[in-house]
Design an enzyme around this catalytic site. Structure first.
Site, mmCIF file in Angstrom:
data_model
loop_
_atom_site.group_PDB
_atom_site.id
_atom_site.type_symbol
_atom_site.label_atom_id
_atom_site.label_comp_id
_atom_site.label_asym_id
_atom_site.label_seq_id
_atom_site.Cartn_x
_atom_site.Cartn_y
_atom_site.Cartn_z
ATOM 1 N N ASP A 106 0.838 -1.187 0.000
ATOM 2 C CA ASP A 106 0.000 0.000 0.000
ATOM 3 C C ASP A 106 0.884 1.252 0.000
ATOM 4 O O ASP A 106 2.049 1.203 0.420
ATOM 5 C CB ASP A 106 -0.893 0.027 1.245
HETATM 6 N N1 URA Z 1 -1.268 -5.929 3.845
HETATM 7 C C1 URA Z 1 -1.784 -4.680 3.801
HETATM 8 O O1 URA Z 1 -2.851 -4.424 4.335
HETATM 9 N N2 URA Z 1 -1.086 -3.741 3.146
HETATM 10 C C2 URA Z 1 0.103 -3.968 2.576
HETATM 11 O O2 URA Z 1 0.708 -3.060 2.017
HETATM 12 C C3 URA Z 1 0.629 -5.276 2.634
HETATM 13 C C4 URA Z 1 -0.084 -6.237 3.275
#
Ligand code: URA
Length: 236
Positions: A106
């Protein structure tokens, strides 16, 4: 010995087009093993020759593997219209066509990203069938509970996508956990904790496969993987 045309090799492993490479050769800016290139069609052995452009050595590896310490605020993509991407942060001497991040973090997640032009390796790392473990540190807005660890181990139903594969949750502090996943659903860790009413306030990936994040990399910095490190990723 497998030789290739100089313009073909350079164009494949840089951001120059073949036409631009021809122009660089014509201007005398390209050397092969210390001597000016004879022409764009000169045959070069990528495993043995040292090719320099304007005095800078161009790596002639067939595939490139980089580890980046992703900062927050950068998207895991090759290109984005509104945000800087992890590929935008690759320094010019390591940049080449076809680089992409193997898997998405993310925008606000930090830590380890592998950037490569090797689609087969990326598939291997990401496919749930390969079971490559990805390890994260997750900081929550509330204390961890034994129910969370039990639920993660059993698999958490995430709507239409079905249940997650069993995941490991190890409490490190009251609100800090190490989480190991073997797949990568959208916002997976945030959604898994949300089932328990908990919000992830900080998320950092610290390893993939047998490979740990090089903590000496400053946020946004990257370095090439050693052949041994590439092997570690390929073995899994
Ligand atoms: N899980 C998430 O919620 N975000 C990420 O970036 C990676 C794993």
């Amino acid at each position: 010995m497998k030789t290739e045309r100089l313009d073909k090799i350079l164009a494949a492993q840089s951001t120059w087009s073949r036409k631009e490479v021809k122009e660089l050769v014509r201007k005398g800016l390209v050397t092969v093993d210390g001597s000016p290139a004879k022409g764009a069609d000169q045959k070069v052995d990528p495993d043995k020759s040292c090719v320099q452009v304007a005095g800078r050595t161009v790596p002639l590896r067939i595939r490139l593997y980089l580890m980046m310490n992703k900062p927050a605020g950068v998207v895991s993509a090759s290109r984005d219209d509104s945000c800087p991407t992890v590929v935008d942060l690759v320094p010019p001497e390591l940049l080449r066509q076809g680089l992409f991040p193997a898997g998405r973090l993310d925008k606000d997640t930090t830590g380890m990203v592998i950037i490569t032009d090797d689609g087969a390796l990326a598939h291997r790392i990401l496919s749930p069938k390969s079971h490559v473990p990805k390890v994260y540190l997750a900081r929550l807005d509330r204390p961890l509970t034994p129910e969370m660890a039990e639920g993660f181990a059993a698999g958490i139903p995430l709507g239409e996508e079905g249940a997650t594969l069993p995941a490991k949750l190890e409490p490190l502090e009251e609100t800090l956990a190490r989480v190991t996943l073997r797949e990568g659903m959208y916002h997976q860790i945030k959604r898994m904790f949300a089932v328990y009413g908990a919000k992830v306030v900080e998320l950092r990936r610290i390893s993939m496969g047998g490979l740990a994040l090089d903590e000496s990399l400053a946020p946004g910095q990257c370095r090439e993987l050693t052949p041994q490190e590439v092997e570690l990723l390929q073995q899994r």
